[in-house]
Design a protein around this motif. Structure first.
Motif, PDB file in Angstrom:
ATOM      1  N   GLY A   1       0.760  -1.288   0.111  1.00 14.36           N
ATOM      2  CA  GLY A   1       0.049  -0.046   0.120  1.00 14.36           C
ATOM      3  C   GLY A   1       0.851   1.247  -0.031  1.00 14.36           C
ATOM      4  N   LEU A   2       2.198   1.137   0.263  1.00 13.76           N
ATOM      5  CA  LEU A   2       2.872   2.385   0.345  1.00 13.76           C
ATOM      6  C   LEU A   2       3.868   2.725  -0.907  1.00 13.76           C
ATOM      7  N   GLY A   3       4.375   3.814  -1.069  1.00 10.99           N
ATOM      8  CA  GLY A   3       5.436   4.033  -2.380  1.00 10.99           C
ATOM      9  C   GLY A   3       4.763   4.232  -3.412  1.00 10.99           C
ATOM     10  N   TRP A   4       3.529   4.999  -3.546  1.00  9.98           N
ATOM     11  CA  TRP A   4       2.773   5.122  -4.860  1.00  9.98           C
ATOM     12  C   TRP A   4       3.223   6.430  -5.306  1.00  9.98           C
ATOM     13  N   GLY A   5       3.426   6.622  -6.702  1.00  8.73           N
ATOM     14  CA  GLY A   5       3.443   7.868  -7.375  1.00  8.73           C
ATOM     15  C   GLY A   5       3.131   7.899  -8.800  1.00  8.73           C
ATOM     16  N   PRO A   6       2.693   9.316  -9.087  1.00  9.17           N
ATOM     17  CA  PRO A   6       2.211   9.395 -10.549  1.00  9.17           C
ATOM     18  C   PRO A   6       3.357   9.702 -11.580  1.00  9.17           C
ATOM     19  N   ASN A   7       4.473   9.042 -11.277  1.00  6.50           N
ATOM     20  CA  ASN A   7       5.614   9.421 -12.375  1.00  6.50           C
ATOM     21  C   ASN A   7       5.767  10.664 -12.649  1.00  6.50           C
ATOM     22  N   GLY A   8       5.369  11.565 -11.680  1.00  3.82           N
ATOM     23  CA  GLY A   8       5.464  13.124 -11.810  1.00  3.82           C
ATOM     24  C   GLY A   8       4.864  13.649 -13.010  1.00  3.82           C
ATOM     25  N   ASN A   9       3.954  13.086 -13.503  1.00  2.00           N
ATOM     26  CA  ASN A   9       3.030  13.593 -14.823  1.00  2.00           C
ATOM     27  C   ASN A   9       2.419  14.802 -14.554  1.00  2.00           C
ATOM     28  N   VAL A  10       2.418  15.725 -15.400  1.00  2.00           N
ATOM     29  CA  VAL A  10       1.898  17.020 -15.453  1.00  2.00           C
ATOM     30  C   VAL A  10       1.625  17.288 -16.919  1.00  2.00           C
ATOM     31  N   MET A  11       0.417  17.710 -17.663  1.00  2.00           N
ATOM     32  CA  MET A  11       0.190  18.144 -18.790  1.00  2.00           C
ATOM     33  C   MET A  11       0.025  19.497 -18.971  1.00  2.00           C
ATOM     34  N   THR A  12       0.618  19.890 -20.076  1.00  2.00           N
ATOM     35  CA  THR A  12       0.425  21.347 -20.113  1.00  2.00           C
ATOM     36  C   THR A  12       0.318  21.598 -21.711  1.00  2.00           C
ATOM     37  N   ALA A  13      -0.065  22.882 -22.186  1.00  2.00           N
ATOM     38  CA  ALA A  13      -0.102  23.268 -23.590  1.00  2.00           C
ATOM     39  C   ALA A  13       0.204  24.713 -23.804  1.00  2.00           C
ATOM     40  N   ARG A  14       1.036  25.037 -24.896  1.00  2.44           N
ATOM     41  CA  ARG A  14       1.214  26.387 -25.295  1.00  2.44           C
ATOM     42  C   ARG A  14       0.643  26.842 -26.450  1.00  2.44           C
ATOM     43  N   ALA A  15       0.620  28.223 -26.919  1.00  5.90           N
ATOM     44  CA  ALA A  15      -0.504  28.550 -27.802  1.00  5.90           C
ATOM     45  C   ALA A  15       0.677  29.294 -28.855  1.00  5.90           C
ATOM     46  N   ASN A  16       0.783  28.899 -30.068  1.00  7.57           N
ATOM     47  CA  ASN A  16       1.851  29.359 -30.819  1.00  7.57           C
ATOM     48  C   ASN A  16       1.395  30.261 -31.791  1.00  7.57           C
ATOM     49  N   HIS A  17       2.455  31.130 -32.253  1.00  6.61           N
ATOM     50  CA  HIS A  17       2.253  32.335 -33.194  1.00  6.61           C
ATOM     51  C   HIS A  17       1.429  31.914 -34.343  1.00  6.61           C
ATOM     52  N   LEU A  18       0.648  32.835 -34.865  1.00  6.06           N
ATOM     53  CA  LEU A  18      -0.176  32.358 -36.167  1.00  6.06           C
ATOM     54  C   LEU A  18       0.647  31.856 -37.358  1.00  6.06           C
ATOM     55  N   TRP A  19       1.874  32.279 -37.478  1.00  5.60           N
ATOM     56  CA  TRP A  19       2.680  31.712 -38.370  1.00  5.60           C
ATOM     57  C   TRP A  19       3.257  30.227 -38.155  1.00  5.60           C
ATOM     58  N   ASP A  20       3.177  29.812 -36.913  1.00  8.11           N
ATOM     59  CA  ASP A  20       3.809  28.417 -36.582  1.00  8.11           C
ATOM     60  C   ASP A  20       2.581  27.448 -36.512  1.00  8.11           C
ATOM     61  N   THR A  21       2.116  27.187 -37.518  1.00 13.01           N
ATOM     62  CA  THR A  21       1.178  26.268 -37.791  1.00 13.01           C
ATOM     63  C   THR A  21       1.635  24.884 -37.338  1.00 13.01           C
ATOM     64  N   VAL A  22       0.701  24.289 -36.535  1.00  9.94           N
ATOM     65  CA  VAL A  22       1.132  22.564 -36.051  1.00  9.94           C
ATOM     66  C   VAL A  22       0.571  21.643 -36.960  1.00  9.94           C
ATOM     67  N   GLY A  23      -0.444  22.025 -37.849  1.00 12.59           N
ATOM     68  CA  GLY A  23      -1.195  21.195 -38.755  1.00 12.59           C
ATOM     69  C   GLY A  23      -2.420  20.591 -38.389  1.00 12.59           C
ATOM     70  N   ALA A  24      -3.478  20.506 -39.180  1.00 17.03           N
ATOM     71  CA  ALA A  24      -4.597  19.923 -38.901  1.00 17.03           C
ATOM     72  C   ALA A  24      -4.600  18.317 -38.918  1.00 17.03           C
ATOM     73  N   HIS A  25      -3.566  17.882 -39.628  1.00 22.84           N
ATOM     74  CA  HIS A  25      -3.257  16.286 -39.565  1.00 22.84           C
ATOM     75  C   HIS A  25      -2.043  15.915 -38.435  1.00 22.84           C
ATOM     76  N   GLN A  26      -2.504  15.281 -37.535  1.00 19.65           N
ATOM     77  CA  GLN A  26      -1.446  14.888 -36.626  1.00 19.65           C
ATOM     78  C   GLN A  26      -1.561  13.477 -36.319  1.00 19.65           C
ATOM     79  N   ALA A  27      -0.259  12.668 -36.374  1.00 20.39           N
ATOM     80  CA  ALA A  27      -0.129  11.393 -36.021  1.00 20.39           C
ATOM     81  C   ALA A  27      -0.511  11.128 -34.455  1.00 20.39           C
ATOM     82  N   THR A  28      -1.106  10.190 -33.868  1.00 19.24           N
ATOM     83  CA  THR A  28      -1.705   9.957 -32.531  1.00 19.24           C
ATOM     84  C   THR A  28      -0.228   9.562 -31.755  1.00 19.24           C
ATOM     85  N   MET A  29       0.528   9.231 -32.321  1.00 17.85           N
ATOM     86  CA  MET A  29       1.858   8.467 -31.741  1.00 17.85           C
ATOM     87  C   MET A  29       2.905   9.517 -31.438  1.00 17.85           C
TER      88      MET A  29
END
Ligand code: FDA
Length: 500
Positions: free
Chosen positions: A310-338
């Protein structure tokens, strides 16, 4: 009446279980695998086994009336989640007070729903996490064995540089490099050759069709297709689905007697039965295995279990975050999920972070760069048995993730400053830039060398073994399934030679 009996029982069918089942089968031991989820091999009315992330249905989540995706919103609108009918779907989100834990359900466990990333931890950090494990053996024998068995492969760098499907990763890489940070390619169990054919239009699309957290219909080497297929192929292993193990007691004649609940697809328990075994291998994952052992200790069926269960549990330090890019830095409508690339700043002693550059495949240009940061958070949680609900409760306070958020913020503040960008606040609910209330990487609860001996043999009992992520003491520095697999290979080799 005599209780039905199998020489070996494996509980669960994720990474640790799959290794145990194969190695037992090869050793000639008749083995029954009990999995609480279903077998994912039958197409639904749409002709597909799994639904996509953009059109989730009953198959997507474990007995829910509404999906609970990690990304709650988009532009503050609740457009991501959908009402669904309850069903033994493939992804579960187990909600505790300060922390929600995502896990896979079904034959293959987490391998059905995960991002397939298979990095090897820094050897120096591995040694720190597992001081009692021979690192030469792990890096020389068991990591290579696990990689080969799981089908780990690398993306073709030339294709990565040219394809629209990884534009999102190249933009994040440029911003990291501008900041003086290093990036690395991350190996995966998704077949990158298949992905290339998806892009060329010569293979059916899966990673390029938004499929990931609710399962992949093609291309993904989940353990039902690797280890478990080989295990069944030995002729000694059978897998039974919709079987939840709830109780374990010693058999006075030796071995154990399990209490097993069979359910139908409505969730109704249709049978309660007992199954005896000589050897019991627990691979129900950090939450599942810890709950089974904690319940057994606290209700007195296995009272001699270690007080470290029951002891010694952790979430592997997981934190999710997201940044907003400039309009000229398009990330693409098509993205692989992996994911294929990570920002690797783990050697930064003051602020170690390994951040996976995560896709956000929404089928439209959104200028968002997403990340799952793995940080070094020294905080640990523990489980207590709650008699009223007969379940294990995770004790983890939200504040315990503050070190992880601070580490992620430190890294991404630097990236934002250098690139004149800002965080996105509309994705995780509550106007937050950092999602610190969930994890994909539950680790610990039955820590190697504490609740068990140095090879996963439970302290206090013979013939009782832990083979999964509950052995890892809360942190690993990288995504964990390769290490869980390699450690299971190491431990099974010893257990088969010296069962105790
Ligand atoms: P795992 O959780 O895989 O399997 C346990 C099995 O036991 C499940 O099938 C469960 O249904 C079953 N079970 C539980 N209790 C039971 C009971 N009482 N009776 C019977 N059966 C029971 N990792 C990584 O390395 N790279 C990645 O890219 C990702 N990405 C990722 C994305 C998402 C969405 C998730 C949810 C997770 C990841 N992970 C990941 C994490 C990874 O999937 C995880 O670490 C492993 O699956 C853990 O393997 P285990 O063998 O410990 O158990």
């Amino acid at each position: 009446a005599a209780v039905p009996y199998a020489p070996a029982v494996v509980v669960g069918s994720g990474y640790g279980s799959a290794v145990a089942a194969l190695r037992l089968g090869q050793a000639g031991v008749r083995t029954v695998v009990l999995e609480m989820g279903r077998l994912w091999d039958t197409p639904g009315p749409d002709g597909k086994v799994f639904p996509s992330t953009s059109a989730p249905d009953h198959r997507s989540m474990w007995f829910r009336t509404r999906t609970e995706a990690p990304l709650a919103q988009f532009l503050w609108l609740d457009v991501v989640n959908r009402d669904i009918s309850p069903y033994p779907g493939v992804l579960d989100r187990v909600n505790f007070g300060g922390m929600s834990v995502y896990v896979g359900r079904g034959v293959g466990g987490g391998s059905l729903v995960n991002g397939g990333m298979a990095p090897t931890p820094r050897r120096s950090y591995f040694t720190e996490v597992f001081p009692g494990v021979d690192a030469d053996e792990m890096y020389g024998t068991y990591y290579p064995r696990a990689r080969a068995m799981l089908g780990v492969n690398d993306i073709d760098p030339a294709w990565f540089e040219s394809t629209e499907w990884y534009r999102f990763a190249r933009i994040s890489r440029r911003h990291a490099h501008n900041t003086g940070l290093k990036t690395v390619f991350v190996p995966n169990v998704y077949d990158f050759g298949h992905m290339k054919r998806e892009a060329a239009g010569t293979a059916p699309r899966s990673a390029l069709a938004g499929e990931v957290i609710y399962g992949n219909n093609h291309g993904k080497k989940s353990v039902d297709k690797t280890y478990l297929a080989a295990a069944v192929g030995t002729g000694n292993v059978t897998i039974e689905t919709m079987q939840r193990v709830v109780g374990v007691r010693p058999d006075p004649a030796g071995g154990y007697v399990l209490t097993v609940l069979t359910s139908d697809v409505t969730g109704k328990v249709t049978q309660v039965r007992e199954l005896g075994c000589r050897q019991l291998f627990l691979g129900a994952g950090s939450l599942g295995t810890t709950e089974i052992l904690l319940r057994a200790r606290e209700t007195g069926t296995l009272p001699a279990l270690s007080d470290r269960v029951g002891l010694g549990w952790g979430p592997n330090g997981n934190v999710m975050t997201a940044r907003a890019n400039h309009l000229w830095d398009t990330v693409g409508a098509h993205q692989a999920t992996m994911p294929a690339l990570g920002i690797d700043d783990w050697d930064n002693a003051a602020n170690p972070v390994f951040a996976e550059i995560a896709p956000l495949p929404m089928g439209l240009e959104h200028w968002i760069s997403m990340y799952l940061a793995i940080t070094r958070n020294p905080e640990r949680g523990h489980f207590t048995y709650d008699a009223a609900t007969d379940s294990a409760r995770l004790n983890w306070r939200r504040e315990q993730n503050t070190p992880a958020v601070n580490a992620a913020k430190n890294l991404f503040d630097r990236i934002n400053r250098r690139n004149f960008t800002i965080y996105r606040y509309d994705l995780f609910g509550g106007n937050r830039a950092f999602a610190d209330d969930f994890t994909y990487h539950p680790l610990g609860g039955c820590v190697l060398g504490e609740a068990t001996d140095a090879y996963g043999r439970a302290k206090g009992y013979q013939g009782l073994y832990v083979v999964d992520g509950s052995l890892v003491p809360g942190s690993l520095g990288v995504n964990p399934f390769l290490t869980i697999t390699a450690l299971a290979e190491r431990n099974m080799a010893r257990i088969l030679a010296d069962p105790r």
